[in-house]
Motif scaffolding. Sequence first.
Motif, PDB file in Angstrom:
ATOM      1  N   ARG A  94       0.838  -1.217   0.000  1.00  0.00           N
ATOM      2  CA  ARG A  94       0.000   0.000   0.000  1.00  0.00           C
ATOM      3  C   ARG A  94       0.868   1.261   0.000  1.00  0.00           C
ATOM      4  NH1 ARG A  94      -5.057   0.556   3.646  1.00  0.00           N
ATOM      5  NH2 ARG A  94      -5.296   2.300   2.205  1.00  0.00           N
ATOM      6  N   ALA A  95       2.162   1.076   0.165  1.00  0.00           N
ATOM      7  CA  ALA A  95       3.127   2.194   0.080  1.00  0.00           C
ATOM      8  C   ALA A  95       2.810   3.324   1.067  1.00  0.00           C
ATOM      9  CB  ALA A  95       3.198   2.729  -1.352  1.00  0.00           C
ATOM     10  N   ILE A  96       2.361   2.937   2.234  1.00  0.00           N
ATOM     11  CA  ILE A  96       2.104   3.926   3.299  1.00  0.00           C
ATOM     12  C   ILE A  96       3.324   4.000   4.215  1.00  0.00           C
ATOM     13  CG2 ILE A  96       0.644   4.366   5.346  1.00  0.00           C
ATOM     14  CD1 ILE A  96      -1.676   3.020   3.764  1.00  0.00           C
ATOM     15  N   THR A  97       4.039   2.906   4.274  1.00  0.00           N
ATOM     16  CA  THR A  97       5.181   2.809   5.190  1.00  0.00           C
ATOM     17  C   THR A  97       6.464   2.500   4.399  1.00  0.00           C
ATOM     18  OG1 THR A  97       4.528   0.495   5.478  1.00  0.00           O
ATOM     19  CG2 THR A  97       3.784   2.048   7.156  1.00  0.00           C
ATOM     20  N   ILE A 135      21.162   9.221  13.519  1.00  0.00           N
ATOM     21  CA  ILE A 135      19.808   8.800  13.121  1.00  0.00           C
ATOM     22  C   ILE A 135      19.819   8.578  11.615  1.00  0.00           C
ATOM     23  CG2 ILE A 135      17.372   9.487  12.962  1.00  0.00           C
ATOM     24  CD1 ILE A 135      18.029  11.419  15.384  1.00  0.00           C
ATOM     25  N   ILE A 136      19.472   7.385  11.192  1.00  0.00           N
ATOM     26  CA  ILE A 136      19.330   7.140   9.756  1.00  0.00           C
ATOM     27  C   ILE A 136      17.837   7.206   9.447  1.00  0.00           C
ATOM     28  CG2 ILE A 136      19.768   5.576   7.837  1.00  0.00           C
ATOM     29  CD1 ILE A 136      22.318   4.768   9.124  1.00  0.00           C
ATOM     30  N   ASN A 137      17.495   8.276   8.760  1.00  0.00           N
ATOM     31  CA  ASN A 137      16.112   8.663   8.515  1.00  0.00           C
ATOM     32  C   ASN A 137      15.647   7.986   7.217  1.00  0.00           C
ATOM     33  OD1 ASN A 137      13.765  10.260   8.499  1.00  0.00           O
ATOM     34  ND2 ASN A 137      14.819  12.064   7.661  1.00  0.00           N
ATOM     35  N   LEU A 138      14.735   7.004   7.349  1.00  0.00           N
ATOM     36  CA  LEU A 138      14.320   6.211   6.180  1.00  0.00           C
ATOM     37  C   LEU A 138      12.888   6.609   5.810  1.00  0.00           C
ATOM     38  CD1 LEU A 138      15.707   2.766   7.404  1.00  0.00           C
ATOM     39  CD2 LEU A 138      16.795   4.319   5.778  1.00  0.00           C
ATOM     40  N   ALA A 139      12.751   7.726   5.121  1.00  0.00           N
ATOM     41  CA  ALA A 139      11.430   8.302   4.841  1.00  0.00           C
ATOM     42  C   ALA A 139      10.765   7.626   3.637  1.00  0.00           C
ATOM     43  CB  ALA A 139      11.578   9.792   4.569  1.00  0.00           C
ATOM     44  N   LYS A 140       9.451   7.724   3.605  1.00  0.00           N
ATOM     45  CA  LYS A 140       8.680   7.255   2.449  1.00  0.00           C
ATOM     46  C   LYS A 140       8.217   8.473   1.680  1.00  0.00           C
ATOM     47  CE  LYS A 140       6.595   3.797   0.317  1.00  0.00           C
ATOM     48  NZ  LYS A 140       7.380   2.701  -0.271  1.00  0.00           N
ATOM     49  N   LEU A 141       8.317   8.434   0.375  1.00  0.00           N
ATOM     50  CA  LEU A 141       7.853   9.561  -0.438  1.00  0.00           C
ATOM     51  C   LEU A 141       6.330   9.471  -0.582  1.00  0.00           C
ATOM     52  CD1 LEU A 141       9.516  10.644  -3.816  1.00  0.00           C
ATOM     53  CD2 LEU A 141       7.177  11.177  -3.181  1.00  0.00           C
ATOM     54  N   ILE A 146      15.256   8.592   1.091  1.00  0.00           N
ATOM     55  CA  ILE A 146      13.837   8.556   0.728  1.00  0.00           C
ATOM     56  C   ILE A 146      13.553   7.334  -0.135  1.00  0.00           C
ATOM     57  CG2 ILE A 146      12.082   9.641  -0.756  1.00  0.00           C
ATOM     58  CD1 ILE A 146      12.550  12.178   0.517  1.00  0.00           C
ATOM     59  N   ASP A 147      12.544   6.589   0.292  1.00  0.00           N
ATOM     60  CA  ASP A 147      12.067   5.443  -0.475  1.00  0.00           C
ATOM     61  C   ASP A 147      10.924   5.924  -1.376  1.00  0.00           C
ATOM     62  OD1 ASP A 147      10.738   3.189  -1.393  1.00  0.00           O
ATOM     63  OD2 ASP A 147      10.090   2.501   0.604  1.00  0.00           O
ATOM     64  N   GLY A 148      11.280   6.162  -2.642  1.00  0.00           N
ATOM     65  CA  GLY A 148      10.263   6.565  -3.606  1.00  0.00           C
ATOM     66  C   GLY A 148      10.201   5.580  -4.758  1.00  0.00           C
ATOM     67  N   ILE A 149      10.613   4.340  -4.488  1.00  0.00           N
ATOM     68  CA  ILE A 149      10.553   3.314  -5.547  1.00  0.00           C
ATOM     69  C   ILE A 149       9.080   3.118  -5.901  1.00  0.00           C
ATOM     70  CG2 ILE A 149      11.073   0.920  -6.153  1.00  0.00           C
ATOM     71  CD1 ILE A 149      13.455   1.103  -4.175  1.00  0.00           C
ATOM     72  N   VAL A 150       8.293   2.792  -4.878  1.00  0.00           N
ATOM     73  CA  VAL A 150       6.835   2.908  -5.025  1.00  0.00           C
ATOM     74  C   VAL A 150       6.401   3.947  -3.985  1.00  0.00           C
ATOM     75  CG1 VAL A 150       4.612   1.744  -4.955  1.00  0.00           C
ATOM     76  CG2 VAL A 150       6.630   0.503  -5.755  1.00  0.00           C
ATOM     77  N   SER A 163      -2.103   8.289   3.835  1.00  0.00           N
ATOM     78  CA  SER A 163      -2.502   6.899   4.032  1.00  0.00           C
ATOM     79  C   SER A 163      -3.723   6.491   3.215  1.00  0.00           C
ATOM     80  CB  SER A 163      -2.791   6.639   5.526  1.00  0.00           C
ATOM     81  OG  SER A 163      -3.809   7.509   5.975  1.00  0.00           O
ATOM     82  N   ARG A 164      -4.388   7.448   2.553  1.00  0.00           N
ATOM     83  CA  ARG A 164      -5.631   7.092   1.864  1.00  0.00           C
ATOM     84  C   ARG A 164      -5.512   7.243   0.352  1.00  0.00           C
ATOM     85  NH1 ARG A 164     -10.051   7.430   5.046  1.00  0.00           N
ATOM     86  NH2 ARG A 164     -11.108   6.473   3.293  1.00  0.00           N
ATOM     87  N   GLY A 165      -4.276   7.383  -0.100  1.00  0.00           N
ATOM     88  CA  GLY A 165      -4.055   7.501  -1.535  1.00  0.00           C
ATOM     89  C   GLY A 165      -3.758   6.152  -2.165  1.00  0.00           C
ATOM     90  N   THR A 166      -3.037   6.183  -3.274  1.00  0.00           N
ATOM     91  CA  THR A 166      -2.736   4.938  -3.973  1.00  0.00           C
ATOM     92  C   THR A 166      -1.233   4.854  -4.267  1.00  0.00           C
ATOM     93  OG1 THR A 166      -3.364   6.129  -5.972  1.00  0.00           O
ATOM     94  CG2 THR A 166      -4.959   4.576  -5.113  1.00  0.00           C
ATOM     95  N   PRO A 167      -0.721   3.615  -4.368  1.00  0.00           N
ATOM     96  CA  PRO A 167       0.703   3.465  -4.688  1.00  0.00           C
ATOM     97  C   PRO A 167       0.980   3.935  -6.111  1.00  0.00           C
ATOM     98  CG  PRO A 167      -0.238   1.415  -3.842  1.00  0.00           C
ATOM     99  CD  PRO A 167      -1.388   2.324  -4.137  1.00  0.00           C
ATOM    100  N   VAL A 168       2.143   4.526  -6.316  1.00  0.00           N
ATOM    101  CA  VAL A 168       2.547   4.937  -7.657  1.00  0.00           C
ATOM    102  C   VAL A 168       4.042   4.637  -7.815  1.00  0.00           C
ATOM    103  CG1 VAL A 168       2.867   7.351  -6.883  1.00  0.00           C
ATOM    104  CG2 VAL A 168       2.679   6.859  -9.327  1.00  0.00           C
ATOM    105  N   LYS A 169       4.379   3.973  -8.936  1.00  0.00           N
ATOM    106  CA  LYS A 169       5.791   3.636  -9.159  1.00  0.00           C
ATOM    107  C   LYS A 169       6.533   4.870  -9.609  1.00  0.00           C
ATOM    108  CE  LYS A 169       5.793  -1.256 -10.050  1.00  0.00           C
ATOM    109  NZ  LYS A 169       6.314  -2.323 -10.867  1.00  0.00           N
TER     110      LYS A 169
END
Length: 360
Positions: free
Chosen positions: A50-53, A134-140, A196-200, A208-214
């Motif tokens: 779901r690409a929320i996390t 701190i290694i900051n592993l953010a989701k895009l 930043i994890d922007g792979i998906v 949290s209520r959107g959709t995954p995008v590659k």
Amino acid sequence: MSLILKEFYDYDLESLTRFFFDTLSSSGKFINSKKILLKPNLLQASPPDRAITTHPVFVEAAILAIKEIDSEAEIYLGDSPGANFINYENVLRKTEILEVIKKYNINLVRIEEFHPKKYGDIILSSIIEKVDCIINLAKLKTHSLTGLTLAVKNLFGLVPGNSKVKYHKDFPKNTDLGINIAKIYDYLKDKTISYIDGIVAHEGEGPSRGTPVKLGLVGYSEDAVFLDFAITKILGLPLDFCKTNIYFLNKVNHFDESAIQNIQKRRIKVPISTKVDFLPVWLKRFVASRIKVKPKIIKSNCIKCYLCYKSCPVKAIQIEDDKYPVIEENKCIECYCCYEVCESDAIELKRSLLHRIYVR
Ligand code: SF4
Ligand code: SF4
């Protein structure tokens, strides 16, 4: 300025580990550190697709690289997932981060268990004193309130559970909230390395209520501000669309775009509540305060978990006799915390008539 953006089109453990290895081994902040906190985005109990996390393979690659560089490093991992911090185990399990923690014997951190302390104006978990780096592993992701949630915003998870709710109460305007979250990064910047994890990624009604995008994108920087500026530009959005960027706009003398000149621009769908940003200035001045996007409970989806009730900073949600939550519109400050934490798609956003007329 260290800033690297790279195209990755899948969660390939080996190539991601190489990326972490190459970047971390040349980072002065990392090389001199023994105790390391990994801070992924664990917003809610949802599966990786779901690409929320932050994706578990992204986290695993960071761990493998750290261990390869320094087998003696003490690695901690933690986040404070909104009102859901009470169900932390469930969040870790559903996001598949628990498996990674167990596989590599990583020290699991409950942000709330480290006594919150005031650092200037900021209340943070004192875990920040225990670690060197701190290694900051953010989701895009897009964000209904702050436009985007990138590296700077990800550190908001170091504010323990209930104190996060207070931020929304104290700073109901999206710009003020963004600026005050940005101050957290400003305080922690000397010991933070950001990815930043922007792979998906997550587009539309994020976080949290959107959709995954590659998007096929991974970013690294020792300076989260440059990383966030770069991502915002790659997405073709104005820098002030991402509200955490605003705090730094007058502080950053020059943003060197050479690091992103070979990266193709990506398009991302933005949340409906943020589209008011794109109205012409004259029209925005006229209508912005009068157009509303308010949350509404969908009873048929509601499982009565009350995460929404617990997360509302202004107590605008009441529990009715039938035990369903109900929102008092006149009290609601449109922070969307309830919408963000609901894991059952039981809250929707309703646009006022003026919003439907003016915002496309
Ligand atoms: S609306 Fe969502 S968060 Fe609120 S009680 Fe129902 S299911 Fe839980
Ligand atoms: S009802 Fe939802 S959007 Fe409104 S103030 Fe409460 S948490 Fe925020």
